[in-house]
Scaffold this motif. Structure first.
Motif, mmCIF file in Angstrom:
data_model
loop_
_atom_site.group_PDB
_atom_site.id
_atom_site.type_symbol
_atom_site.label_atom_id
_atom_site.label_comp_id
_atom_site.label_asym_id
_atom_site.label_seq_id
_atom_site.Cartn_x
_atom_site.Cartn_y
_atom_site.Cartn_z
ATOM 1 N N LYS A 11 -12.802 -1.310 -14.532
ATOM 2 C CA LYS A 11 -12.231 -1.884 -13.314
ATOM 3 C C LYS A 11 -12.476 -3.387 -13.210
ATOM 4 O O LYS A 11 -12.072 -4.017 -12.234
ATOM 5 C CB LYS A 11 -12.813 -1.178 -12.087
ATOM 6 N N PRO A 64 -16.503 6.462 -8.815
ATOM 7 C CA PRO A 64 -15.172 5.855 -8.880
ATOM 8 C C PRO A 64 -14.036 6.826 -8.558
ATOM 9 O O PRO A 64 -12.879 6.428 -8.524
ATOM 10 C CB PRO A 64 -15.087 5.419 -10.338
ATOM 11 N N ASN A 67 -7.913 -3.905 -11.189
ATOM 12 C CA ASN A 67 -8.905 -4.787 -11.787
ATOM 13 C C ASN A 67 -9.478 -5.722 -10.732
ATOM 14 O O ASN A 67 -8.755 -6.254 -9.891
ATOM 15 C CB ASN A 67 -8.283 -5.627 -12.917
ATOM 16 N N GLU A 121 -6.782 2.777 -8.936
ATOM 17 C CA GLU A 121 -6.881 1.873 -10.084
ATOM 18 C C GLU A 121 -6.706 0.422 -9.648
ATOM 19 O O GLU A 121 -6.063 0.125 -8.642
ATOM 20 C CB GLU A 121 -5.813 2.219 -11.119
#
Length: 354
Positions: A165, A132, A139, A137
């Motif tokens: 996430k 990652p 969602n 960042e």
């Protein structure tokens, strides 16, 4: 269990310079949740990182010829279990074949892959880097990966990072090789240094549960396991599998069995078809001059590092019959044997199943 196995990440051209080792130690163990795993070390991690940065795509990727048979089924599985269609993330997206196709159903889609050029389209983008760390960042309603989880050293940490996430009602969808039958038989043909985990349906379910992800569907398809999972509670594990506990003697017996099949033949009299499933045994037995046969145009005419002969097509096999053909595929075993038996030129060739 300690083995010295080919360090195979891709086939190479005849005159290509190759700066990775041909053979590397491979250490196998069973973790506390019954998952069969390869022991990592700094040298292995560095070698794999170098391979991935060169754009290594293990044969079997959805963007490769041999992965095409899985494309439609996995795409359908993803679409069936994706509830919301806002943001999609594909980890290990390769050249973006699946991402491009699935992204049509989402407002935004992002893929991440090391060693590949970045792409920015209206519906999707590909980030060049490692997940990652190199991903911004955000969602996602759906996180997908095909043939990625088995490559991850810290499998638990990798899945747990998805929760950071994943949207609250999001879903994680993955595909991994189904190794159940191979492990029960002690078949080392599935072991590659790129793969750190070897899953059965039960150990895959246990892994997801242990990482706070509740499986809502697990589907078997031609030697693969598809899984879809949502947020759940950690610690609700199914019973640990016990039948892999004594895998070491089973592996030794299997190697001995293969050795008995080939002992009366010289290297040049033996053909391995399809080739990738046989290279571990041939390397361990010192038979690196055997003939390698495959149907993939991405392999034919190329070399497997550490083996002396170029990979041949099935037609070349029929034109120059060997004395022994070892069939290495479990999924397509019956079709391959039938194909061989239908060739008049191969009538006198012995067929053995790995």
């Amino acid at each position: 269990m300690n083995l010295n196995l080919p360090f195979y990440v891709r086939a190479i051209d005849k005159d290509e310079e190759y700066d990775l080792p041909h053979v590397l130690p491979f250490k196998l163990f069973e973790d506390e949740n019954g998952l069969i795993r390869q022991q990592a070390n700094d040298e292995l991690n560095e070698l794999l990182k170098r391979a991935y940065l060169k754009g290594s795509l293990f044969e079997g990727s959805l963007s490769n010829e041999s992965g095409n048979i899985y494309f439609d089924s996995f795409k359908e599985f993803v679409e069936r279990h994706s509830v919301k269609k806002r943001r999609l993330l594909e980890i290990g997206c390769g050249s973006g074949v699946l991402l491009k196709s699935v992204s049509k159903n989402y407002q935004k889609a992002v893929g991440i892959e090391p060693g590949i050029s970045e792409v920015k389209e209206s519906q999707y983008e590909i980030v060049s880097g490692f997940y990652p760390d190199d991903l911004e960042e955000g969602n996602f309603d759906t996180i997908i990966h095909f043939g990625v989880l088995e490559h991850i050293e810290d499998t638990y940490g990798f899945l747990q990072s998805h929760l950071l996430k994943l949207a609250q009602e999001g879903v994680v969808i993955a595909a991994v090789p189904d190794c159940t039958e191979f492990l029960l038989e002690g078949d080392i043909s599935i072991f590659f240094h790129e793969h750190f985990s070897y899953f059965s349906e039960t150990s895959l379910e246990a892994l997801f549960l242990n990482c706070g992800l509740l499986p809502i569907s697990i589907q078997k398809f031609r030697g693969m396991l598809f899984i879809a999972a949502v947020r759940g509670s950690e610690g609700s594990l199914p019973k640990k599998e016990e039948h892999f506990k004594e895998i070491n003697p089973i592996i030794k017996a299997k190697i001995s069995n293969v050795e008995s099949k080939v002992k009366e033949f010289s290297e040049s009299e033996i053909a391995i078809y399809p080739c990738l499933r046989g290279i571990n045994y041939m390397s361990l037995l010192g038979l690196t001059g055997v003939r390698l046969i495959d149907d993939s145009s991405q392999l034919i005419g190329r070399l497997i590092p550490g083996f002396s002969k170029e990979i041949e097509s099935f037609r070349e096999l029929t034109e120059n019959p060997p004395r022994l053909i070892i069939v290495t595929s479990k999924t397509y075993k019956d079709q391959i044997v039938k194909r061989i038996q239908e060739q008049d030129s191969l009538r006198d060739t012995r067929i053995e199943i790995l």
